[in-house]
Design a protein around this motif. Structure first.
Motif, PDB file in Angstrom:
ATOM      1  N   PHE A 252       0.825  -1.207   0.000  1.00  0.00           N
ATOM      2  CA  PHE A 252       0.000   0.000   0.000  1.00  0.00           C
ATOM      3  C   PHE A 252       0.865   1.265   0.000  1.00  0.00           C
ATOM      4  O   PHE A 252       0.466   2.300  -0.550  1.00  0.00           O
ATOM      5  N   MET A 253       2.063   1.179   0.606  1.00  0.00           N
ATOM      6  CA  MET A 253       2.954   2.339   0.586  1.00  0.00           C
ATOM      7  C   MET A 253       3.464   2.609  -0.824  1.00  0.00           C
ATOM      8  O   MET A 253       3.600   3.776  -1.231  1.00  0.00           O
ATOM      9  N   GLN A 254       3.721   1.565  -1.592  1.00  0.00           N
ATOM     10  CA  GLN A 254       4.154   1.760  -2.970  1.00  0.00           C
ATOM     11  C   GLN A 254       3.063   2.436  -3.788  1.00  0.00           C
ATOM     12  O   GLN A 254       3.344   3.289  -4.633  1.00  0.00           O
ATOM     13  N   ASP A 255       1.815   2.077  -3.537  1.00  0.00           N
ATOM     14  CA  ASP A 255       0.707   2.742  -4.235  1.00  0.00           C
ATOM     15  C   ASP A 255       0.649   4.220  -3.871  1.00  0.00           C
ATOM     16  O   ASP A 255       0.400   5.077  -4.733  1.00  0.00           O
ATOM     17  N   ILE A 256       0.883   4.540  -2.594  1.00  0.00           N
ATOM     18  CA  ILE A 256       0.871   5.939  -2.172  1.00  0.00           C
ATOM     19  C   ILE A 256       2.014   6.708  -2.822  1.00  0.00           C
ATOM     20  O   ILE A 256       1.834   7.842  -3.288  1.00  0.00           O
ATOM     21  N   PHE A 257       3.194   6.110  -2.871  1.00  0.00           N
ATOM     22  CA  PHE A 257       4.343   6.787  -3.479  1.00  0.00           C
ATOM     23  C   PHE A 257       4.099   7.059  -4.963  1.00  0.00           C
ATOM     24  O   PHE A 257       4.439   8.135  -5.476  1.00  0.00           O
ATOM     25  N   THR A 258       3.532   6.075  -5.653  1.00  0.00           N
ATOM     26  CA  THR A 258       3.237   6.263  -7.075  1.00  0.00           C
ATOM     27  C   THR A 258       2.225   7.390  -7.275  1.00  0.00           C
ATOM     28  O   THR A 258       2.380   8.232  -8.167  1.00  0.00           O
ATOM     29  N   TRP A 259       1.182   7.399  -6.439  1.00  0.00           N
ATOM     30  CA  TRP A 259       0.185   8.470  -6.530  1.00  0.00           C
ATOM     31  C   TRP A 259       0.825   9.824  -6.262  1.00  0.00           C
ATOM     32  O   TRP A 259       0.561  10.803  -6.985  1.00  0.00           O
ATOM     33  N   TYR A 260       1.680   9.901  -5.236  1.00  0.00           N
ATOM     34  CA  TYR A 260       2.302  11.182  -4.890  1.00  0.00           C
ATOM     35  C   TYR A 260       3.183  11.686  -6.024  1.00  0.00           C
ATOM     36  O   TYR A 260       3.168  12.878  -6.349  1.00  0.00           O
ATOM     37  N   GLN A 261       3.919  10.777  -6.626  1.00  0.00           N
ATOM     38  CA  GLN A 261       4.800  11.195  -7.718  1.00  0.00           C
ATOM     39  C   GLN A 261       4.000  11.739  -8.894  1.00  0.00           C
ATOM     40  O   GLN A 261       4.341  12.777  -9.465  1.00  0.00           O
ATOM     41  N   ARG A 262       2.948  11.052  -9.248  1.00  0.00           N
ATOM     42  CA  ARG A 262       2.118  11.529 -10.355  1.00  0.00           C
ATOM     43  C   ARG A 262       1.424  12.834  -9.999  1.00  0.00           C
ATOM     44  O   ARG A 262       1.269  13.720 -10.854  1.00  0.00           O
ATOM     45  N   ALA A 263       1.014  12.991  -8.731  1.00  0.00           N
ATOM     46  CA  ALA A 263       0.328  14.208  -8.311  1.00  0.00           C
ATOM     47  C   ALA A 263       1.246  15.417  -8.301  1.00  0.00           C
ATOM     48  O   ALA A 263       0.771  16.562  -8.380  1.00  0.00           O
ATOM     49  N   THR A 264       2.545  15.187  -8.201  1.00  0.00           N
ATOM     50  CA  THR A 264       3.500  16.295  -8.176  1.00  0.00           C
ATOM     51  C   THR A 264       4.218  16.472  -9.507  1.00  0.00           C
ATOM     52  O   THR A 264       5.296  17.067  -9.562  1.00  0.00           O
TER      53      THR A 264
END
Length: 746
Positions: A252-264
């Motif tokens: 789930f942390m990898q999913d959050i990191f991927t989302w954060y990268q795309r969001a920024t």
């Protein structure tokens, strides 16, 4: 060189034979997940290649799944060569039509893409020794030349394909990761518990050993981050310790990191997502391949090793190398991420967040332990003075614990932050890298500076750096993580230690493109560390010195092995393979020994009546100043005297708080008059102590060392107390532990 190869080949084969004896009944498989081009102007390329050979008792089969492109039409045969550790095992020539391999009988122009199962034409593969199926992370490869048998290219090689082979056995084991992490964590926690119970000497020894072991784990993990071609067993072994750098795959942390990268504003890599349809080659050897027809972007040429630029044709953003036949190529830090199942664009955030998750977890545990202790004391489940120092000064203890975790996280945070500057996953992540890099360096170097100032002040006042460093509980609990593992006179050694880590981080992060530069730099750095530690021997006692010097010696040998892996000596492949096995055995044995030493010593400490008594008192006289339950609790007079010397109330506390004492850090403050001395050096009112147990005052000022012009005990107003005491003045040869080394011998 031929003689060297023969000398290496014989013991290697004997070792393999002995290893294979107990494992002959294990499952026999070979598999490969990538197919690489090894010839100029190859007429056959593959972006996906999966092959699995299963050897049964009676029948065997080969499962093949391939996505490839052919640019020639002809009947072909396969010239198959199998190598293990650079040593040729066997050669076999097979005609494609004899095994009825679809798409190859004959080979036609166009795309090939389908799974198939074929049966071996004879039992020649059965001649492979059992060791090949059972030795973990075997360094084996298959090279296949595709030769045309008719047409204009008859008799010529139209393609060369190479695949690394695995037998499914590996030393990359979850059990090793969990065991090493649990032992290191429990040892650090044990040192905190011992300190809380008042066994300062035992706690400092356990903490020093645990910190040394954790730093060794990190050194092994850093070996896997280099952009050097590593044998499979070295890749797997170093992968066992990537947890110490915070590289841990949590879904789930990898999913959050991927989302954060795309969001920024970043673009996440998708190597892990596409691995089922695209091959990923883990760089293992630095053998040059075709240069013709291969073009890289300028950024790619600046970022990847020369061996990679030889066969890579496109570089997507952030340095993910994609070959001209469609497969990916990973190396260095990307190789570690791929093996851990982490996208290469998530490595930075994974390491940083793991580091801070540990800090938050530690803070919560300390706060909960404080609450539990208070509740247990009120309910009289424990004695009122149990963990009293911790309960009264738990915030200072918490600061020290967080600083210690910061020290443990210095290497991974520095390496990953610097590496992020070369990757630029997103603008926000680059900004985070800048912030964390500045934060952790400023925090640790500032703490080291404060320790040096405190030690210098102690030397100026008492001619002994150990006095203030170890007599004041607040200083010891907050800043002790930087110096308690060293002898008092080597308090400064934390500066070379931080410099050593920072220098390694620069070469690991910025020299990913040049494995040779990394190998030479690490060799020089480790040589300097070994020489410095062996000459200075800065740690607290002989055992801890031996422990750390042995670690430095193994790190230096590992650096030599890395230089061999770069093939600067142009050694035969079998030498490289053998060195990889030796590195694994050496580090596995060293790890086992260190773990056993730590486990046994920690267990003995907890099951002995006097933990501090197991260790000799250090020559720096720190135990004369440290508050030790085993030494002071039995003797009320010494305990009262110790509290008086530290300026404490009943329980935790000290008047010496270097953080708040601005006057003490001003220029010239080391030479101020008696009234400028810290309150902890002043003699509090001892009216509460019975006259029978109150220590006598010093009557002869001339007996004191000339370097300290101040009385050891001062009244609150700053004047020397001249009150008489019925107690007899201690003689010089009967000085208490709190007097030795502090200028009280007179």
């Amino acid at each position: 060189m031929a003689l060297l190869t023969s000398l290496i080949r014989a013991p290697l084969l004997i070792f393999f034979f002995l290893f294979a004896l107990p494992a002959s009944a294990a499952k026999r498989i070979f598999e490969t997940n990538s197919l690489n081009v090894c010839q100029d102007d190859s007429k056959f390329t593959a972006s996906l290649f999966r092959l699995r050979y299963t050897a049964g008792e009676e029948t065997s089969n080969v499962e093949v799944n391939i996505t490839a492109v052919s640019t020639i039409s002809a009947r072909v045969l396969f010239d198959i060569n199998v190598y293990a550790y650079g040593y040729p095992l066997f050669n076999k020539v097979i005609k494609a039509c004899d095994i009825e391999l679809g798409g190859f009988c004959p080979m036609n122009v166009g795309n090939l893409g389908y799974p198939t199962i074929v049966q071996p034409v004879d039992s020649s593969i059965a001649d492979i020794p059992d060791i090949a199926f059972n030795f973990p992370d075997i360094d084996a490869k298959v090279r296949v030349y595709i030769n045309a048998t008719d047409g204009p290219l008859a008799g010529q090689s139209i393609a060369c394909l190479e695949a690394t082979v695995s037998n499914g056995k590996t030393v990359d084991l979850d059990g090793v990761k969990w065991a090493s992490a649990i032992v290191a964590g429990l040892a650090l926690a044990s040192s905190a518990v011992l300190s809380g119970l008042g066994h300062s000497n035992a706690a400092s020894h356990v903490a020093a050993t645990a910190l040394a072991l954790t730093s060794y784990f990190q050194s092994q993990a850093i070996l896997g981050l280099v952009g050097i071609p590593l044998p499979p067993v070295v890749q797997s072994w170093t992968q066992d310790f990537q947890w110490s750098l915070g590289i841990v795959n949590v879904g789930f942390m990898q999913d959050i990191f991927t989302w954060y990268q795309r969001a920024t504003g970043g673009t996440a890599a998708q190597i892990i997502d596409t691995v089922r349809i695209t091959s990923v080659e883990v760089m293992k050897r630095s053998e040059p391949i075709a240069e013709a027809g291969v073009g890289l972007l300028s950024r790619a040429a600046a970022m990847v090793p020369r061996s990679i630029t030889d066969h890579a044709s496109a570089l997507v953003k952030r340095g993910n190398v994609k070959t001209d036949y469609g497969s990916y190529l990973v190396y260095g830090i990307q190789r570690v991420a791929f093996r851990a199942g982490i996208e290469t664009t998530n490595v930075f955030l994974t390491g940083i967040v793991s580091f801070y998750v540990v800090m938050v977890f530690a803070a919560v545990v300390v706060a909960l332990f404080k609450g539990v202790c208070e509740l247990a004391a009120k309910a009289r489940w424990i004695k009122g003075d149990t963990f009293l120092d911790f309960r009264n000064g738990w915030l200072t203890v918490l600061k020290g614990i967080l600083f210690r975790i910061t020290l443990l996280g210095y290497a991974p945070v520095t390496i990953l932050s610097l590496w992020e500057f070369t990757q630029r996953d997103s603008a926000a992540e680059v900004l985070l890298a800048v912030f964390f890099l500045i934060y952790i360096n400023v925090a640790l170097f500032w703490a080291a500076y404060r320790v040096i100032r405190i030690a210098q002040r102690s030397v100026s006042l008492h001619r002994n750096p150990a006095y203030i460093l170890f007599s004041d509980p607040q200083t010891l609990n907050k800043w002790g993580f930087l110096y308690i593992q060293y002898r008092a006179s080597a308090y400064y050694f934390i500066i070379p230690t931080l410099g050593y880590t920072l220098l390694k981080a620069f070469f690991i992060a910025f020299a990913q493109a040049s494995g040779t530069v990394q190998a030479v730099a690490l060799l020089l750095i480790e040589a300097g560390a070994l020489i410095g530690s062996a000459v200075l021997r800065p740690w607290m006692d002989k055992k801890i010195n031996s422990f750390n010097i042995a670690i430095c010696a193994v790190n230096f040998i590992n650096a030599i092995f890395l230089l061999i892996f770069t093939k600067v000596f142009d050694q035969p492949p079998i030498v490289t393979g053998v060195v990889g096995v030796v590195l694994w055995i050496l580090n596995a044995a060293m790890t086992l020994v260190l773990l056993l030493v730590l486990i046994i010593t920690t267990a003995i400490v907890f099951f002995t009546d006097n933990p501090d008594g197991r260790y000799k008192f250090m020559a720096d006289d720190r135990t004369s100043f440290m508050k030790s339950q085993s030494q002071l609790a039995p003797n009320g007079e010494l305990h009262a005297l110790a509290m008086t010397a530290r300026g404490e109330k009943n329980g935790f506390g000290s008047g010496l708080d270097i953080d708040d004492d601005s006057e003490s850090l001003k220029p010239g403050s080391f030479h101020q008059g008696p009234r400028s001395r810290p309150h902890s050096m002043a003699r509090p009112d001892l009216s509460g102590v019975s006259s029978g147990s109150r220590p006598s005052t010093v009557q002869n000022n001339q007996a004191r060392p000339s370097g300290d012009q101040h009385a050891p005990f001062l009244a609150a107003g700053g004047e020397i107390s001249r009150s008489n005491s019925p107690a007899t003045v201690r003689g010089q040869h009967n000085a208490s532990p709190w007097q030795r080394g502090a200028g009280y011998e007179a």
